[in-house]
Design a protein around this motif. Structure first.
Motif, PDB file in Angstrom:
ATOM      1  N   GLY A   1      -2.478  67.077  14.038  1.00 44.57           N
ATOM      2  CA  GLY A   1      -1.423  67.023  13.128  1.00 44.57           C
ATOM      3  C   GLY A   1      -0.660  68.431  13.650  1.00 44.57           C
ATOM      4  O   GLY A   1       0.279  68.599  12.910  1.00 44.57           O
TER       5      GLY A   1
ATOM      6  N   PRO B   1       1.911  65.934  18.217  1.00 44.40           N
ATOM      7  CA  PRO B   1       3.064  65.238  17.458  1.00 44.40           C
ATOM      8  C   PRO B   1       4.412  65.250  18.454  1.00 44.40           C
ATOM      9  O   PRO B   1       5.141  64.281  18.312  1.00 44.40           O
ATOM     10  CB  PRO B   1       3.276  66.341  16.291  1.00 44.40           C
TER      11      PRO B   1
ATOM     12  N   LEU C   1      11.950  65.810  14.435  1.00 49.31           N
ATOM     13  CA  LEU C   1      10.428  66.518  14.138  1.00 49.31           C
ATOM     14  C   LEU C   1      10.808  67.988  14.198  1.00 49.31           C
ATOM     15  O   LEU C   1      10.438  68.616  12.929  1.00 49.31           O
ATOM     16  CB  LEU C   1       9.616  66.144  15.247  1.00 49.31           C
TER      17      LEU C   1
ATOM     18  N   THR D   1       3.876  67.400   9.217  1.00 50.53           N
ATOM     19  CA  THR D   1       3.955  67.043  10.774  1.00 50.53           C
ATOM     20  C   THR D   1       3.531  65.759  11.050  1.00 50.53           C
ATOM     21  O   THR D   1       4.218  64.986  11.827  1.00 50.53           O
ATOM     22  CB  THR D   1       3.516  68.183  11.616  1.00 50.53           C
ATOM     23  N   ALA D   2       2.442  65.513  10.753  1.00 51.52           N
ATOM     24  CA  ALA D   2       1.574  64.176  11.087  1.00 51.52           C
ATOM     25  C   ALA D   2       2.238  62.990  10.438  1.00 51.52           C
ATOM     26  O   ALA D   2       2.565  61.900  11.093  1.00 51.52           O
ATOM     27  CB  ALA D   2       0.104  64.169  10.502  1.00 51.52           C
TER      28      ALA D   2
ATOM     29  N   THR E   1       5.871  62.484  12.099  1.00 56.63           N
ATOM     30  CA  THR E   1       5.631  61.940  13.331  1.00 56.63           C
ATOM     31  C   THR E   1       5.083  60.493  13.315  1.00 56.63           C
ATOM     32  O   THR E   1       5.572  59.626  13.997  1.00 56.63           O
ATOM     33  CB  THR E   1       4.603  62.701  14.231  1.00 56.63           C
TER      34      THR E   1
ATOM     35  N   GLY F   1      -1.154  59.092   9.909  1.00 55.85           N
ATOM     36  CA  GLY F   1      -0.529  60.179   9.265  1.00 55.85           C
ATOM     37  C   GLY F   1      -0.916  60.455   7.971  1.00 55.85           C
ATOM     38  O   GLY F   1      -0.847  61.777   7.648  1.00 55.85           O
TER      39      GLY F   1
END
Length: 243
Positions: free
Chosen positions: A65, A70, A99, A139-140, A143, A170
């Protein structure tokens, strides 16, 4: 789904996520960053259920993550979404911008809220910075959302299993942050809500600004009428021309 419907759906989902995130943030700030709701219970459960194998797996998942992973996934999502070299580059740039800007905005919120992390003695991995919202989680989730959108654009009627797997990844990254004791459960929830709100805003903007053909599958030429199949006498109803 046409661009108007896409913009409306993305905007509505994003707005709902932002409202929920705002409410959660206000509660966190109002409580001075202290644990909320199920925070203590989840952390207590996690600390008491950490066999070595589970901790090793959780550390492996949580590391995906952050860092380069990512960014690579976001770039791949752009390559998947585009159908020409030019559109692949544009889609990759947009994915990376979504992102990157999302991470920057999340960091600003984290600094403003400055919520402390759980007690250091409960940590099972390294962590730094403030707690809310969780960076790895945000972030995960963001993404994963970008890749799911790209897969949907590429194959709207297929790839369901792959999209579900991406979504599970995610979510799982966020859960590992709580399991490893470096975030409260509400930090993770905040990361999910932030990612959903930001992705909805980006999709809404893309639906309004990008060409309609970028968001829809091209029409199959085999299904389009050609001159060879056009009626030779559309208004004559089969009558011959006078001599």
């Amino acid at each position: 789904m046409n661009r108007e419907d896409t913009a409306e759906l993305a905007g509505s989902a994003g707005l709902g996520a932002w409202v929920a995130f705002t409410v959660l943030t206000m509660v966190v700030v109002g409580r001075g960053g202290s644990p909320l709701w199920l925070d203590d219970g989840f952390l207590t459960w996690a600390v008491g259920h950490r066999p070595e194998v589970a901790v090793a797996v959780a550390r492996g998942v949580t590391h995906t993550g952050t860092g380069v992973v990512p960014w690579v996934i976001a770039a791949v999502a752009g390559a998947v979404a585009g159908r020409t070299a030019r559109r692949r580059l544009l889609a990759a740039a947009l994915s990376l911008a979504c992102l990157g800007l999302g991470q920057a905005l999340r960091y600003c919120v984290m600094v403003l809220v400055h919520r402390p992390r759980p007690p250091h003695g409960d940590w099972a991995t390294h962590a730094s910075g403030w707690a809310f919202p969780s960076g790895h989680t945000t972030t995960a989730a963001l993404t994963a959302g970008i890749l799911i959108v790209a897969l949907t654009l590429r194959a709207p009627r297929g790839g369901t299993a792959l999209r579900i797997a991406v979504g599970c990844w995610g979510l799982l990254v966020g859960l590992t942050r709580g399991f490893l004791g470096v975030h409260w459960l509400t930090d993770v929830m905040g990361g999910w809500l932030f990612a959903a709100g930001w992705l909805g805003a980006c999709l809404c903007a893309a639906a309004h600004l990008l060409p309609a053909s970028f968001l829809t599958r091209p029409t199959d030429p085999a299904t389009m009428p050609t001159d060879d199949h056009a009626p030779q006498d559309p208004g004559g109803r089969g009558r011959s021309d006078p001599a």
